[in-house]
Design a protein around this motif. Structure first.
Motif, mmCIF file in Angstrom:
data_model
loop_
_atom_site.group_PDB
_atom_site.id
_atom_site.type_symbol
_atom_site.label_atom_id
_atom_site.label_comp_id
_atom_site.label_asym_id
_atom_site.label_seq_id
_atom_site.Cartn_x
_atom_site.Cartn_y
_atom_site.Cartn_z
ATOM 1 N N VAL A 1 0.867 -1.177 0.000
ATOM 2 C CA VAL A 1 0.000 0.000 0.000
ATOM 3 C C VAL A 1 0.904 1.226 0.000
ATOM 4 C CG1 VAL A 1 -1.793 1.248 1.255
ATOM 5 C CG2 VAL A 1 -1.752 -1.242 1.328
ATOM 6 N N PRO A 2 0.644 2.198 -0.867
ATOM 7 C CA PRO A 2 1.483 3.402 -0.869
ATOM 8 C C PRO A 2 1.339 4.179 0.452
ATOM 9 C CG PRO A 2 -0.049 3.416 -2.736
ATOM 10 C CD PRO A 2 -0.355 2.221 -1.919
ATOM 11 N N ASN A 3 2.425 4.777 0.884
ATOM 12 C CA ASN A 3 2.420 5.547 2.131
ATOM 13 C C ASN A 3 1.449 6.725 2.075
ATOM 14 O OD1 ASN A 3 4.223 3.913 3.417
ATOM 15 N ND2 ASN A 3 6.010 5.201 2.982
ATOM 16 N N ASP A 4 1.213 7.277 0.879
ATOM 17 C CA ASP A 4 0.279 8.392 0.741
ATOM 18 C C ASP A 4 -1.153 7.996 1.110
ATOM 19 O OD1 ASP A 4 2.400 9.818 -0.153
ATOM 20 O OD2 ASP A 4 1.857 9.730 -2.277
ATOM 21 N N VAL A 5 -1.481 6.736 1.023
ATOM 22 C CA VAL A 5 -2.801 6.240 1.385
ATOM 23 C C VAL A 5 -2.772 5.622 2.788
ATOM 24 C CG1 VAL A 5 -4.604 4.562 0.764
ATOM 25 C CG2 VAL A 5 -3.419 5.834 -1.024
ATOM 26 N N PHE A 6 -1.699 4.898 3.082
ATOM 27 C CA PHE A 6 -1.616 4.127 4.327
ATOM 28 C C PHE A 6 -1.596 5.024 5.577
ATOM 29 C CE2 PHE A 6 0.817 1.889 7.620
ATOM 30 C CZ PHE A 6 0.024 0.756 7.753
#
Length: 152
Positions: free
Chosen positions: A129-134
């Protein structure tokens, strides 16, 4: 933010203290032993906690209660006055302390949990999961948990 004890609640506690005084100490002929007095004070602390909506005050130690009683109850042969009862409660609450730790919970949940989960995610599955979403998702989940636990 957070449920901590402040000056606004102090004004609301005076009627609760008066009501508990009338319930337990209004009879001037009642002879008190230390166990009955301690029980009445604990009931008063419980009423104050109910009024605040959560546990805020710790139950006082017996030694603290006895010391406050002996310091403030001047007429040893007379019954306890309402002013003496309020001073005794002020002393035991100041000594026993407040259990509300709202700001610590907020910092732990809003900053601590997202940081720790990000480190765990980076070790376990860095590309899942990308950090921008996580990070916003974990922060939102921790804020939701704070709201469900009545910490906000």
């Amino acid at each position: 933010m957070g449920q901590t004890f402040g000056k606004e609640e102090n004004k609301d506690l005076i009627p609760v203290i008066g009501k508990c005084y009338d319930r337990y100490f209004a009879d001037p002929n009642k002879k008190w032993n230390s166990a009955e007095f301690y029980h009445a004070v604990c009931e008063t602390v419980e009423e104050m906690n109910k009024m605040l909506g959560c546990t805020q005050f710790r139950v006082p130690k017996t030694s603290t209660l006895e010391l406050a009683y002996h310091n403030h109850h001047k007429g040893k042969e007379k019954s306890l006055s309402k002013e003496e009862f309020q001073r005794i409660l002020q002393d035991i609450i100041l000594d026993s302390g407040v259990t509300g730790k709202g700001i610590k919970d907020i910092f732990l949940f809003i900053f601590g949990i997202p940081i720790v989960t990000t480190f765990i995610k980076q070790r376990a599955a860095p590309n899942a999961v990308p950090n921008d979403v996580f990070i916003p998702a974990v922060t939102s989940a921790s804020v939701f948990l704070l709201a469900k636990l009545n910490k906000l």
